[in-house]
Design a protein around this motif. Sequence first.
Motif, PDB file in Angstrom:
ATOM      1  N   GLU A  52       0.809  -1.225   0.000  1.00 54.47           N
ATOM      2  CA  GLU A  52       0.000   0.000   0.000  1.00 54.47           C
ATOM      3  C   GLU A  52       0.839   1.271   0.000  1.00 54.47           C
ATOM      4  N   LEU A  53       2.119   1.141   0.264  1.00 54.50           N
ATOM      5  CA  LEU A  53       2.981   2.314   0.107  1.00 54.50           C
ATOM      6  C   LEU A  53       3.015   2.768  -1.347  1.00 54.50           C
ATOM      7  N   PHE A  54       2.820   1.826  -2.277  1.00 60.34           N
ATOM      8  CA  PHE A  54       3.016   2.107  -3.696  1.00 60.34           C
ATOM      9  C   PHE A  54       1.753   1.947  -4.528  1.00 60.34           C
ATOM     10  N   ASP A  55       0.795   1.144  -4.056  1.00 59.39           N
ATOM     11  CA  ASP A  55      -0.422   0.889  -4.825  1.00 59.39           C
ATOM     12  C   ASP A  55      -1.498   0.396  -3.858  1.00 59.39           C
ATOM     13  N   GLU A  56      -2.641   1.031  -3.838  1.00 61.95           N
ATOM     14  CA  GLU A  56      -3.682   0.693  -2.867  1.00 61.95           C
ATOM     15  C   GLU A  56      -4.568  -0.478  -3.306  1.00 61.95           C
ATOM     16  N   ASP A  57      -4.344  -1.021  -4.482  1.00 64.00           N
ATOM     17  CA  ASP A  57      -5.073  -2.205  -4.918  1.00 64.00           C
ATOM     18  C   ASP A  57      -4.440  -3.436  -4.264  1.00 64.00           C
ATOM     19  N   LEU A  58      -5.186  -4.141  -3.414  1.00 60.30           N
ATOM     20  CA  LEU A  58      -4.633  -5.249  -2.638  1.00 60.30           C
ATOM     21  C   LEU A  58      -4.894  -6.624  -3.253  1.00 60.30           C
ATOM     22  N   LYS A  59      -5.478  -6.665  -4.449  1.00 56.20           N
ATOM     23  CA  LYS A  59      -5.802  -7.959  -5.041  1.00 56.20           C
ATOM     24  C   LYS A  59      -4.559  -8.824  -5.230  1.00 56.20           C
ATOM     25  N   GLU A  60      -3.530  -8.301  -5.867  1.00 55.20           N
ATOM     26  CA  GLU A  60      -2.294  -9.054  -6.084  1.00 55.20           C
ATOM     27  C   GLU A  60      -1.539  -9.297  -4.774  1.00 55.20           C
ATOM     28  N   PRO A  61      -1.345  -8.267  -3.964  1.00 53.05           N
ATOM     29  CA  PRO A  61      -0.615  -8.475  -2.710  1.00 53.05           C
ATOM     30  C   PRO A  61      -1.236  -9.517  -1.787  1.00 53.05           C
ATOM     31  N   HIS A  63      -2.391 -12.401  -2.587  1.00 52.40           N
ATOM     32  CA  HIS A  63      -1.821 -13.710  -2.932  1.00 52.40           C
ATOM     33  C   HIS A  63      -0.477 -13.889  -2.224  1.00 52.40           C
ATOM     34  N   ALA A  64       0.331 -12.836  -2.258  1.00 51.69           N
ATOM     35  CA  ALA A  64       1.642 -12.903  -1.603  1.00 51.69           C
ATOM     36  C   ALA A  64       1.497 -13.001  -0.092  1.00 51.69           C
ATOM     37  N   ALA A  65       0.518 -12.298   0.457  1.00 56.16           N
ATOM     38  CA  ALA A  65       0.283 -12.344   1.909  1.00 56.16           C
ATOM     39  C   ALA A  65      -0.126 -13.743   2.342  1.00 56.16           C
ATOM     40  N   MET A  66      -0.972 -14.401   1.562  1.00 50.34           N
ATOM     41  CA  MET A  66      -1.380 -15.776   1.892  1.00 50.34           C
ATOM     42  C   MET A  66      -0.195 -16.734   1.776  1.00 50.34           C
ATOM     43  N   LEU A 118       1.583 -18.012  -4.739  1.00 52.09           N
ATOM     44  CA  LEU A 118       2.433 -17.099  -5.509  1.00 52.09           C
ATOM     45  C   LEU A 118       2.179 -17.236  -7.005  1.00 52.09           C
ATOM     46  N   SER A 119       1.821 -18.434  -7.442  1.00 51.30           N
ATOM     47  CA  SER A 119       1.595 -18.651  -8.877  1.00 51.30           C
ATOM     48  C   SER A 119       0.406 -17.858  -9.401  1.00 51.30           C
ATOM     49  N   ASN A 120      -0.413 -17.325  -8.490  1.00 49.03           N
ATOM     50  CA  ASN A 120      -1.544 -16.483  -8.897  1.00 49.03           C
ATOM     51  C   ASN A 120      -1.127 -15.062  -9.260  1.00 49.03           C
ATOM     52  N   LEU A 121       0.119 -14.709  -8.974  1.00 46.00           N
ATOM     53  CA  LEU A 121       0.585 -13.349  -9.237  1.00 46.00           C
ATOM     54  C   LEU A 121       0.731 -13.084 -10.729  1.00 46.00           C
ATOM     55  N   ASP A 122       0.619 -11.828 -11.086  1.00 50.22           N
ATOM     56  CA  ASP A 122       0.821 -11.430 -12.470  1.00 50.22           C
ATOM     57  C   ASP A 122       2.238 -11.775 -12.908  1.00 50.22           C
ATOM     58  N   ILE A 123       2.373 -12.207 -14.157  1.00 50.77           N
ATOM     59  CA  ILE A 123       3.667 -12.656 -14.671  1.00 50.77           C
ATOM     60  C   ILE A 123       4.725 -11.557 -14.589  1.00 50.77           C
ATOM     61  N   SER A 124       4.293 -10.301 -14.611  1.00 53.28           N
ATOM     62  CA  SER A 124       5.245  -9.188 -14.600  1.00 53.28           C
ATOM     63  C   SER A 124       6.003  -9.066 -13.283  1.00 53.28           C
ATOM     64  N   VAL A 125       5.435  -9.615 -12.199  1.00 54.45           N
ATOM     65  CA  VAL A 125       6.100  -9.518 -10.895  1.00 54.45           C
ATOM     66  C   VAL A 125       6.475 -10.889 -10.343  1.00 54.45           C
ATOM     67  N   LEU A 179       8.519  -8.487  -0.395  1.00 55.19           N
ATOM     68  CA  LEU A 179       7.585  -9.159  -1.290  1.00 55.19           C
ATOM     69  C   LEU A 179       6.394  -8.255  -1.604  1.00 55.19           C
ATOM     70  N   GLY A 180       5.849  -7.606  -0.568  1.00 48.64           N
ATOM     71  CA  GLY A 180       4.729  -6.694  -0.796  1.00 48.64           C
ATOM     72  C   GLY A 180       5.100  -5.554  -1.712  1.00 48.64           C
ATOM     73  N   ALA A 181       6.304  -5.022  -1.532  1.00 46.43           N
ATOM     74  CA  ALA A 181       6.768  -3.924  -2.384  1.00 46.43           C
ATOM     75  C   ALA A 181       6.919  -4.385  -3.830  1.00 46.43           C
ATOM     76  N   GLU A 182       7.499  -5.567  -4.016  1.00 39.87           N
ATOM     77  CA  GLU A 182       7.739  -6.056  -5.372  1.00 39.87           C
ATOM     78  C   GLU A 182       6.437  -6.331  -6.110  1.00 39.87           C
ATOM     79  N   VAL A 183       5.465  -6.890  -5.404  1.00 36.80           N
ATOM     80  CA  VAL A 183       4.169  -7.172  -6.030  1.00 36.80           C
ATOM     81  C   VAL A 183       3.483  -5.878  -6.458  1.00 36.80           C
ATOM     82  N   ALA A 184       3.772  -4.791  -5.727  1.00 40.13           N
ATOM     83  CA  ALA A 184       3.195  -3.487  -6.058  1.00 40.13           C
ATOM     84  C   ALA A 184       4.082  -2.693  -7.010  1.00 40.13           C
ATOM     85  N   ASN A 185       5.059  -3.370  -7.617  1.00 38.86           N
ATOM     86  CA  ASN A 185       5.928  -2.759  -8.629  1.00 38.86           C
ATOM     87  C   ASN A 185       6.794  -1.618  -8.081  1.00 38.86           C
ATOM     88  N   ALA A 186       7.234  -1.742  -6.854  1.00 42.19           N
ATOM     89  CA  ALA A 186       8.162  -0.754  -6.291  1.00 42.19           C
ATOM     90  C   ALA A 186       9.520  -0.881  -6.973  1.00 42.19           C
TER      91      ALA A 186
END
Length: 322
Positions: A52-61, A63-66, A118-125, A179-186
């Motif tokens: 959330e420091l970088f993107d407030e959309d928590l859908k992708e993060p 997956h990483a949190a779980m 983790l496999s649910n994450l977008d391929i870009s991250v 991990l949270g930062a990377e998923v949010a494209n930091a």
Amino acid sequence: MHNISELQVIVEEAIKQLRYPSKPDKLYAPISYIMALGGKRIRPVLVLMAAELFDEDLKEPLHAAMAIETFHNFTLIHDDIMDNAPLRRGKITVHEKWGVNNAILSGDVMMVEANKQLSNLDISVLKRALFTFNSTAQGVCQGQQLDMEFENRDDVTLEEYIEMIRLKTAVLIGGALKLGAEVANASVEDAENLYSFGENLGIAFQLQDDILDVYASPEKFGKQIGGDIISNKKTWLMLQAIQEAESEEILTMLQVSEGDEALLKVKTVTEIYNKYKIKELAETQVKIYIDKAMQALDNIKVSDERKVYLRALTQKLMVRDN
């Protein structure tokens, strides 16, 4: 942005939505059981706070949190086996309820489930996330191995102890944040600063735990005061005392004790700690690592307003009596 309590609710709801195969029941029932035992959910919350420091959309993060929370609970199952612990969060441990072999296998499957999240994450991250997650998991296992080895060593140094708690405790905190930062494209720099923040905070947290084991209020601590002393656990305080006391008084106390002897042991060793101002030395170390953590947080290139909840969490973790 969400505050800590709101993120804890989001995490709990996401855990309730997790689904595992129904068969074999003895493989998957232990996973549902330990994931439902609760706790503060600090590690998955950290994933979301970092994102959330970088993107407030928590859908992708999410997956990483779980993935992080599933991995953390996997380590708890195996730690309880290694410690022969009967209870976890006031409930029967998995290996006591289903047997050691089932517990080992269920723990193994939890590592698989974490990677499936983790496999649910977008391929870009995904590539960055997988590397961070698996490096973090490897570090935790290394720390656990060192902790076990320390039990049979009489020459553990303060530097080795710090490295052990860095691996066993701190890298998972740092890894969750990174991990949270990377998923949010930091940026790589911001993700590394978040890792440094978490790692130093984790070391400070464990040192604070060492202090509380001896000096906390018994009513608030929730477990026996001086438990580390009774079990001869090589904490920072114990190692520093041996060094400061030049092995004179304290080594005579390092024998397994029970009952009244154990209480005398705690009293005597605590008096040695007081004589050599071990608590004050440990508190100085805590401050050093907290200062390092806050410097890393300051270096992250987002507004101070967005960092307010991470600062609040730091305060909550470090100003405590249990």
